[in-house]
Design a protein around this motif. Structure first.
Motif, mmCIF file in Angstrom:
data_model
loop_
_atom_site.group_PDB
_atom_site.id
_atom_site.type_symbol
_atom_site.label_atom_id
_atom_site.label_comp_id
_atom_site.label_asym_id
_atom_site.label_seq_id
_atom_site.Cartn_x
_atom_site.Cartn_y
_atom_site.Cartn_z
ATOM 1 N N GLY A 181 0.811 -1.197 0.000
ATOM 2 C CA GLY A 181 0.000 0.000 0.000
ATOM 3 C C GLY A 181 0.849 1.253 0.000
ATOM 4 N N GLY A 182 2.076 1.144 0.540
ATOM 5 C CA GLY A 182 3.007 2.265 0.556
ATOM 6 C C GLY A 182 4.194 2.014 -0.346
ATOM 7 N N SER A 183 5.383 2.336 0.150
ATOM 8 C CA SER A 183 6.604 2.189 -0.645
ATOM 9 C C SER A 183 7.184 0.788 -0.501
ATOM 10 N N ILE A 184 8.073 0.437 -1.439
ATOM 11 C CA ILE A 184 8.752 -0.858 -1.431
ATOM 12 C C ILE A 184 10.251 -0.606 -1.424
ATOM 13 N N HIS A 185 10.945 -1.220 -0.455
ATOM 14 C CA HIS A 185 12.397 -1.092 -0.322
ATOM 15 C C HIS A 185 13.006 -2.481 -0.524
ATOM 16 N N VAL A 186 13.899 -2.614 -1.475
ATOM 17 C CA VAL A 186 14.507 -3.909 -1.789
ATOM 18 C C VAL A 186 16.022 -3.779 -1.610
ATOM 19 N N TYR A 187 16.551 -4.444 -0.572
ATOM 20 C CA TYR A 187 17.991 -4.425 -0.328
ATOM 21 C C TYR A 187 18.623 -5.584 -1.099
ATOM 22 N N GLY A 188 18.545 -5.499 -2.399
ATOM 23 C CA GLY A 188 19.035 -6.540 -3.291
ATOM 24 C C GLY A 188 18.528 -6.257 -4.683
ATOM 25 N N ALA A 189 18.512 -7.284 -5.527
ATOM 26 C CA ALA A 189 18.067 -7.118 -6.908
ATOM 27 C C ALA A 189 16.553 -7.249 -7.001
ATOM 28 N N LEU A 190 15.948 -6.393 -7.798
ATOM 29 C CA LEU A 190 14.514 -6.477 -8.101
ATOM 30 C C LEU A 190 14.378 -7.079 -9.496
ATOM 31 N N ARG A 191 14.053 -8.383 -9.525
ATOM 32 C CA ARG A 191 13.932 -9.079 -10.811
ATOM 33 C C ARG A 191 12.478 -9.441 -11.145
ATOM 34 N N GLY A 192 11.610 -9.434 -10.146
ATOM 35 C CA GLY A 192 10.214 -9.786 -10.361
ATOM 36 C C GLY A 192 9.341 -8.562 -10.542
ATOM 37 N N ARG A 193 8.199 -8.565 -9.845
ATOM 38 C CA ARG A 193 7.220 -7.485 -9.963
ATOM 39 C C ARG A 193 7.115 -6.742 -8.637
ATOM 40 N N ALA A 194 7.116 -5.413 -8.700
ATOM 41 C CA ALA A 194 6.955 -4.574 -7.515
ATOM 42 C C ALA A 194 5.846 -3.577 -7.790
ATOM 43 N N LEU A 195 4.778 -3.647 -6.976
ATOM 44 C CA LEU A 195 3.625 -2.773 -7.152
ATOM 45 C C LEU A 195 3.428 -1.979 -5.860
ATOM 46 N N ALA A 196 3.802 -0.711 -5.877
ATOM 47 C CA ALA A 196 3.717 0.150 -4.703
ATOM 48 C C ALA A 196 2.484 1.044 -4.806
ATOM 49 N N GLY A 197 2.055 1.561 -3.647
ATOM 50 C CA GLY A 197 0.924 2.487 -3.624
ATOM 51 C C GLY A 197 -0.384 1.871 -4.069
ATOM 52 N N CYS A 198 -0.571 0.564 -3.821
ATOM 53 C CA CYS A 198 -1.761 -0.121 -4.332
ATOM 54 C C CYS A 198 -3.038 0.343 -3.656
ATOM 55 N N ALA A 199 -2.922 1.015 -2.509
ATOM 56 C CA ALA A 199 -4.102 1.492 -1.792
ATOM 57 C C ALA A 199 -4.409 2.951 -2.124
ATOM 58 N N GLY A 200 -3.861 3.435 -3.235
ATOM 59 C CA GLY A 200 -4.144 4.793 -3.671
ATOM 60 C C GLY A 200 -3.152 5.835 -3.198
ATOM 61 N N HIS A 201 -1.945 5.413 -2.792
ATOM 62 C CA HIS A 201 -0.924 6.361 -2.333
ATOM 63 C C HIS A 201 0.007 6.716 -3.495
#
Length: 252
Positions: A181-201
Motif C-alpha cells: 500500500g506504501g513504498s517498497i524497499h529492496v535491499y538486493g536485486a529487483l527481478r520480479g514485480r513490484a507494485l507500490a501504492g496499491c491502496a491509492g498512495h
C-alpha cells in the motif's frame, strides 16, 4: 510470424457457498484495500459451486461490479463458455497462498514529560547554525505501518501488504511479486514485480539495489521491462510517480 510463450502469476479466486456471504466478505476486503486486485491477473475457480451457465454469467457480472476482471475460468463445463465469457483454463501450478499480513501493533505512546520536569531551554544559537533550521514537518497520513521480510522472495511467491510499506532484506526473484500500500524497499536485486501504492498512495516509491524488474507499478500506473529505461538496468535506483509518468533516478 513467431509465437512466444510467457508465464504470469495469477490470483485464484475460489468462491464458496453460500455465495452471497462470500461476496460480502470480498466486498469487505475491497473496502479495506481498494488496490488489492489492481494490476493482478485473476482466475475464477468455480469447482466448489453448484452453478449453471446463467449462474456463472451472474457471478462474473457481480465480480465485474467490484472491478475484478477475470481472465480465465477453471472448473466450469466447456459447453457453458462462449462469446462474452473468459476462456477455460486447466493445469495451473499451485503456489503459496496469498496472505494479507496483519499490521504490527503500535507501541504505546511514551508519556509526555510534566511541564515542571522539563529541562531548561538552551541558550539561543546564532542565526546561521544548523540547530536553528526549521523542523521537517511530516504529514500524518504519510506515517504508515510497515512489513519487514528478512529473506529473499523466491519465484512463485507473493507478498501482499496493502496497509503500508514493505522492506525486503534480499532480492525479489523473477516470477515473484511484492504488492504494498506504501513504498517498497529492496535491499538486493529487483527481478520480479513490484507494485507500490496499491491502496491509492501516489506518493509511494520503489527503491532497489539492482533494477532488473519484470514490472513496476505505482498507484496503478505500471511499466514493464520492455519500456523501462535501459540506462538504469542493473543500477541502484528509486522510482516515483510524477503526474502520469513513472520517473527513475539512480541512488547516490
Amino acid at each position: 510470424m513467431r509465437f512466444r510463450g510467457r508465464s504470469f502469476l495469477a490470483l485464484m479466486l475460489s468462491p464458496e457457498a453460500p455465495l452471497d456471504i462470500w461476496l460480502e466478505e470480498l466486498s469487505s476486503l475491497i473496502d479495506r484495500s481498494p488496490g488489492f486486485f489492481g494490476a493482478r491477473a485473476v482466475i475464477l475457480d468455480v469447482s466448489n459451486l453448484d452453478l449453471d451457465r446463467e449462474g456463472l454469467a451472474d457471478l462474473l457480472a457481480r465480480l465485474n461490479e467490484r472491478r475484478i476482471q477475470v481472465m480465465g475460468i477453471e472448473g466450469a463445463k466447456e459447453s457453458w463458455l462462449g462469446p462474452g465469457f473468459p476462456p477455460l483454463v486447466r493445469g495451473g501450478k499451485q503456489v503459496n497462498e496469498v496472505d494479507i499480513p496483519a499490521p504490527r501493533e503500535e507501541a504505546p505512546a511514551a508519556a509526555k514529560p510534566r511541564a515542571e520536569s522539563a529541562p531548561p531551554a538552551p541558550a539561543p544559537e546564532p542565526a546561521n547554525t544548523a540547530h536553528n533550521a526549521a523542523p521537517i514537518a511530516i504529514a500524518e497520513e504519510t506515517i504508515r505501518p510497515s512489513l519487514l521480510v528478512d529473506r529473499p522472495v523466491r519465484s512463485g511467491q507473493s507478498i501482499v501488504y496493502p496497509q503500508g510499506d514493505v522492506t525486503i532484506i534480499g532480492s525479489i526473484a523473477s516470477g515473484a511479486e511484492v504488492i504494498a500500500g506504501g513504498s517498497i524497499h529492496v535491499y538486493g536485486a529487483l527481478r520480479g514485480r513490484a507494485l507500490a501504492g496499491c491502496a491509492g498512495h501516489a506518493s509511494a516509491r520503489i527503491f532497489c539495489g539492482k533494477l532488473e524488474a519484470e514490472l513496476v507499478a505505482i498507484d496503478g500506473l505500471y511499466k514493464t521491462a520492455e519500456v523501462l529505461d535501459s540506462q538504469f538496468h542493473g543500477q541502484a535506483v528509486q522510482l516515483w510517480l510524477e503526474g502520469d509518468a513513472i520517473k527513475i533516478a539512480p541512488l547516490n
